[in-house]
Design a protein around this motif. Structure first.
Motif, PDB file in Angstrom:
ATOM      1  N   VAL A 357       0.863  -1.187   0.000  1.00 53.32           N
ATOM      2  CA  VAL A 357       0.000   0.000   0.000  1.00 53.32           C
ATOM      3  C   VAL A 357       0.898   1.236   0.000  1.00 53.32           C
ATOM      4  CG1 VAL A 357      -1.770   1.311   1.218  1.00 53.32           C
ATOM      5  CG2 VAL A 357      -1.849  -1.187   1.215  1.00 53.32           C
ATOM      6  N   VAL A 358       0.804   2.011  -1.073  1.00 53.31           N
ATOM      7  CA  VAL A 358       1.722   3.141  -1.253  1.00 53.31           C
ATOM      8  C   VAL A 358       1.052   4.421  -0.789  1.00 53.31           C
ATOM      9  CG1 VAL A 358       3.228   4.358  -2.851  1.00 53.31           C
ATOM     10  CG2 VAL A 358       2.690   1.937  -3.247  1.00 53.31           C
ATOM     11  N   VAL A 359       1.528   4.962   0.314  1.00 56.26           N
ATOM     12  CA  VAL A 359       1.095   6.256   0.842  1.00 56.26           C
ATOM     13  C   VAL A 359       2.337   7.116   0.981  1.00 56.26           C
ATOM     14  CG1 VAL A 359      -0.881   5.238   2.045  1.00 56.26           C
ATOM     15  CG2 VAL A 359       1.298   5.508   3.254  1.00 56.26           C
ATOM     16  N   VAL A 360       2.168   8.362   1.427  1.00 53.56           N
ATOM     17  CA  VAL A 360       3.306   9.276   1.552  1.00 53.56           C
ATOM     18  C   VAL A 360       3.442   9.714   3.002  1.00 53.56           C
ATOM     19  CG1 VAL A 360       4.398  11.377   0.666  1.00 53.56           C
ATOM     20  CG2 VAL A 360       2.834  10.087  -0.797  1.00 53.56           C
ATOM     21  N   HIS A 361       4.673   9.731   3.501  1.00 58.43           N
ATOM     22  CA  HIS A 361       4.942  10.116   4.881  1.00 58.43           C
ATOM     23  C   HIS A 361       4.583  11.578   5.129  1.00 58.43           C
ATOM     24  CE1 HIS A 361       8.492  10.553   2.357  1.00 58.43           C
ATOM     25  NE2 HIS A 361       8.886  11.561   3.110  1.00 58.43           N
ATOM     26  N   GLY A 362       4.018  11.840   6.286  1.00 52.55           N
ATOM     27  CA  GLY A 362       3.536  13.187   6.600  1.00 52.55           C
ATOM     28  C   GLY A 362       4.616  14.232   6.662  1.00 52.55           C
ATOM     29  N   SER A 363       5.829  13.857   7.077  1.00 52.87           N
ATOM     30  CA  SER A 363       6.896  14.852   7.175  1.00 52.87           C
ATOM     31  C   SER A 363       7.284  15.401   5.811  1.00 52.87           C
ATOM     32  CB  SER A 363       8.125  14.248   7.876  1.00 52.87           C
ATOM     33  OG  SER A 363       8.517  13.036   7.262  1.00 52.87           O
ATOM     34  N   GLY A 364       6.902  14.698   4.724  1.00 57.31           N
ATOM     35  CA  GLY A 364       7.132  15.231   3.385  1.00 57.31           C
ATOM     36  C   GLY A 364       6.278  16.441   3.070  1.00 57.31           C
ATOM     37  N   PHE A 365       5.244  16.678   3.888  1.00 58.54           N
ATOM     38  CA  PHE A 365       4.356  17.828   3.714  1.00 58.54           C
ATOM     39  C   PHE A 365       4.512  18.831   4.857  1.00 58.54           C
ATOM     40  CE2 PHE A 365       2.472  14.085   1.830  1.00 58.54           C
ATOM     41  CZ  PHE A 365       2.151  14.515   0.552  1.00 58.54           C
ATOM     42  N   GLY A 366       5.281  18.456   5.877  1.00 65.11           N
ATOM     43  CA  GLY A 366       5.398  19.279   7.075  1.00 65.11           C
ATOM     44  C   GLY A 366       4.328  18.897   8.081  1.00 65.11           C
ATOM     45  N   LYS A 368       3.456  19.230  12.702  1.00 67.01           N
ATOM     46  CA  LYS A 368       3.909  19.720  13.998  1.00 67.01           C
ATOM     47  C   LYS A 368       4.935  18.761  14.590  1.00 67.01           C
ATOM     48  CE  LYS A 368       0.294  22.674  15.928  1.00 67.01           C
ATOM     49  NZ  LYS A 368      -0.724  22.830  16.998  1.00 67.01           N
ATOM     50  N   PRO A 369       5.994  19.309  15.198  1.00 70.25           N
ATOM     51  CA  PRO A 369       6.963  18.438  15.865  1.00 70.25           C
ATOM     52  C   PRO A 369       6.266  17.555  16.896  1.00 70.25           C
ATOM     53  CG  PRO A 369       7.800  20.684  15.731  1.00 70.25           C
ATOM     54  CD  PRO A 369       6.370  20.732  15.270  1.00 70.25           C
ATOM     55  N   GLY A 370       6.702  16.312  16.955  1.00 71.70           N
ATOM     56  CA  GLY A 370       6.114  15.387  17.912  1.00 71.70           C
ATOM     57  C   GLY A 370       4.902  14.640  17.395  1.00 71.70           C
ATOM     58  N   THR A 371       4.477  14.938  16.161  1.00 72.12           N
ATOM     59  CA  THR A 371       3.354  14.215  15.564  1.00 72.12           C
ATOM     60  C   THR A 371       3.834  13.432  14.351  1.00 72.12           C
ATOM     61  OG1 THR A 371       2.674  15.986  14.045  1.00 72.12           O
ATOM     62  CG2 THR A 371       1.781  16.050  16.293  1.00 72.12           C
ATOM     63  N   ALA A 372       3.055  12.434  13.966  1.00 69.17           N
ATOM     64  CA  ALA A 372       3.381  11.619  12.797  1.00 69.17           C
ATOM     65  C   ALA A 372       2.098  11.361  12.008  1.00 69.17           C
ATOM     66  CB  ALA A 372       4.007  10.295  13.226  1.00 69.17           C
ATOM     67  N   HIS A 373       2.189  11.512  10.699  1.00 66.13           N
ATOM     68  CA  HIS A 373       1.032  11.353   9.819  1.00 66.13           C
ATOM     69  C   HIS A 373       1.448  10.650   8.538  1.00 66.13           C
ATOM     70  CE1 HIS A 373       0.029  14.864  12.357  1.00 66.13           C
ATOM     71  NE2 HIS A 373      -1.233  14.551  12.158  1.00 66.13           N
ATOM     72  N   PHE A 374       0.468  10.322   7.728  1.00 66.24           N
ATOM     73  CA  PHE A 374       0.719   9.921   6.342  1.00 66.24           C
ATOM     74  C   PHE A 374      -0.448  10.429   5.498  1.00 66.24           C
ATOM     75  CE2 PHE A 374      -1.397   6.348   8.403  1.00 66.24           C
ATOM     76  CZ  PHE A 374      -2.341   5.903   7.489  1.00 66.24           C
ATOM     77  N   ARG A 375      -0.176  10.633   4.214  1.00 68.38           N
ATOM     78  CA  ARG A 375      -1.234  11.109   3.314  1.00 68.38           C
ATOM     79  C   ARG A 375      -1.743   9.959   2.473  1.00 68.38           C
ATOM     80  NH1 ARG A 375      -0.712  14.877  -2.046  1.00 68.38           N
ATOM     81  NH2 ARG A 375      -0.120  12.827  -2.853  1.00 68.38           N
ATOM     82  N   VAL A 376      -3.079   9.889   2.356  1.00 71.45           N
ATOM     83  CA  VAL A 376      -3.703   8.959   1.420  1.00 71.45           C
ATOM     84  C   VAL A 376      -4.484   9.758   0.381  1.00 71.45           C
ATOM     85  CG1 VAL A 376      -3.883   7.112   3.126  1.00 71.45           C
ATOM     86  CG2 VAL A 376      -5.823   8.632   2.775  1.00 71.45           C
ATOM     87  N   VAL A 377      -4.516   9.222  -0.820  1.00 69.27           N
ATOM     88  CA  VAL A 377      -5.330   9.752  -1.913  1.00 69.27           C
ATOM     89  C   VAL A 377      -6.529   8.835  -2.047  1.00 69.27           C
ATOM     90  CG1 VAL A 377      -5.397  10.191  -4.392  1.00 69.27           C
ATOM     91  CG2 VAL A 377      -3.325  10.707  -3.099  1.00 69.27           C
ATOM     92  N   PHE A 378      -7.747   9.400  -1.911  1.00 69.65           N
ATOM     93  CA  PHE A 378      -8.927   8.528  -2.016  1.00 69.65           C
ATOM     94  C   PHE A 378      -9.591   8.625  -3.391  1.00 69.65           C
ATOM     95  CE2 PHE A 378     -10.195  12.205   0.677  1.00 69.65           C
ATOM     96  CZ  PHE A 378     -11.213  12.777  -0.072  1.00 69.65           C
ATOM     97  N   LEU A 379      -8.787   8.734  -4.420  1.00 69.05           N
ATOM     98  CA  LEU A 379      -9.276   8.679  -5.796  1.00 69.05           C
ATOM     99  C   LEU A 379      -9.636   7.268  -6.273  1.00 69.05           C
ATOM    100  CD1 LEU A 379      -6.788  11.181  -7.467  1.00 69.05           C
ATOM    101  CD2 LEU A 379      -9.262  11.461  -7.406  1.00 69.05           C
TER     102      LEU A 379
END
Length: 408
Positions: A357-366, A368-379
């Motif tokens: 499953v290919v998603v993108v790491h949140g730090s690639g978008f910036g 808040k320090p101390g948080t972690a995210h990832f981006r999904v495209v729901f197309l």
């Protein structure tokens, strides 16, 4: 004696240029080589899924080519397209003083930043936000000045943080509305707050509105330039997202504000446009067809995307260790990894390697320090999304168990 070449040293200005959306593909290809079936939730290109470019746009381009409109156009664009963009802007309440057509909205953004920002200066950019802005600023030897979006407030910009970040080297504020990667749609109150900060500190507003028609649940998009004609704004848009034609590479910028304030800046943009001659001539004729024509495809796209958005939010929020704010526009979600001490980059790399499953790491978008995210495209269609989220759920259970961790 023949002398061998030494390795060529690239310019230092390229050292800080990163583009997470594309860079993560290298990780995905490694997973493919190891036999993983890849499910792509990383690229915001509608036509890679089950969306099609409207036929009238294709026909308009073909007709222009048949009429031999294949030479250079005027550097700022063809009159028919500029008139259509002006009419569309005025419908939204914007009062254009200049319009320039570019090779995608990306080139319009590049021109505007290059025409404004000097080496060592900075621009307020949203974190999270589209990484193109930081890449261009790196090329200009200028600096991104991050301000944070508030996850607890539906990812609206934090006005107090914006105000606190302004300094004597700050030249502009970037807003992305609807936002990539969070899907946030900004309220009028937020937009008016940004206007007041720009007015107080003499800043140009760069308004990226490339997803302006993809707004859900009956909400309406507000163009910040429409709220105050006395504040200098450059509004960016194009055919790539709402008109499902990313490969056309057709975008534009709309300059608004008092002419005496923006005229020198506008002329600097036109110098850059003249230096590259023109954007694609025949494809500009798709602009009036898109803006003035039938908008049925947008209604259909919104219905699809609302279903896929709802599925995304429901399934991700059911996974222990993941939480997701409901997007209000565009086609992205920015789920949070609620696991203490976890690196979003390592999480995403391991997710791709283990599940495909290919998603993108949140730090690639910036973020808040101390948080972690990832981006999904729901197309993707619902069956692909369901399969992807089931894989993420299984992965998360193993990820936590292997480390003896618990979700926050």
């Amino acid at each position: 004696m023949k002398k061998d070449f030494e390795p060529i040293k690239p310019a230092k200005r390229t050292e800080k240029i990163e583009y997470a959306v594309r860079d993560i593909v290298l990780v995905a290809e490694e997973a493919r080589r190891k036999g993983k079936e890849l499910l792509f939730l990383n690229i915001g290109d509608p036509v890679q899924y089950d969306f099609r470019t409207p036929e009238p746009l294709i026909e308009a381009t073909y007709q222009a080519m048949c009429e031999n409109l294949t030479g250079y156009s005027a550097s700022e664009g063809v009159d028919e397209a500029i008139c259509a963009i002006r009419k569309e802007a005025e419908k939204k309440g914007i009062k254009p003083v200049d319009i320039f057509i570019t090779t995608g909205a990306s080139e319009a953004i590049d021109f505007a930043l290059t025409a404004l920002v000097n080496e060592g200066e900075n621009v307020l950019v949203p974190y999270p936000g589209y990484p193109l802005y930081t890449a261009i600023l790196a090329k200009l030897c200028a600096f991104p000045n991050p301000y944070y979006l508030d996850e607890e407030n539906a990812w609206q910009p934090d006005l107090a943080d914006i105000e606190a970040k302004v300094n004597d080297k700050t030249r502009a504020i970037v807003i992305i509305n609807p936002n990539n990667p969070t899907g946030a749609v900004y309220s009028e109150e937020t937009l008016r707050g940004i206007i007041e900060i720009a007015r107080k500190h003499q800043l140009v507003i760069f308004a990226d509105e490339i997803y302006d028609k993809l707004v859900f649940d009956g909400k309406k998009h507000i163009s910040i330039a429409a709220l105050d004609p006395e504040v200098p704004v450059v509004t960016f848009n194009g055919l790539s997202k709402c008109y499902l034609a990313p490969g056309f590479r057709i975008g534009w910028g709309i300059v608004s504000g008092p002419w005496e304030v923006v005229k020198d800046f506008t002329e600097a943009i036109h110098k850059l446009a003249r230096a590259r001659l023109s954007t694609s001539h025949p494809k500009q004729y798709a602009i009036p067809v898109a803006l003035n024509g039938n908008q049925v495809h947008i209604d259909e796209a919104i219905k699809k995307l609302e279903r896929r958005r709802d599925l995304t939010v429901k399934m991700l929020n059911e996974i222990p260790g993941i939480s997701c704010v409901k997007p209000e526009g565009a086609f992205y979600a920015f789920p949070r990894i609620d696991v203490p001490g976890v690196s979003d980059i390592e999480f995403v790399k391991e997710l791709i390697a283990e599940t495909g499953v290919v998603v993108v790491h949140g730090s690639g978008f910036g973020q808040k320090p101390g948080t972690a995210h990832f981006r999904v495209v729901f197309l993707p269609p619902e069956d692909i999304l369901e399969k992807a989220y089931e894989r993420i759920k299984d992965f998360m259970q193993k990820f936590l168990a292997k480390r003896g961790l618990k979700a926050a």
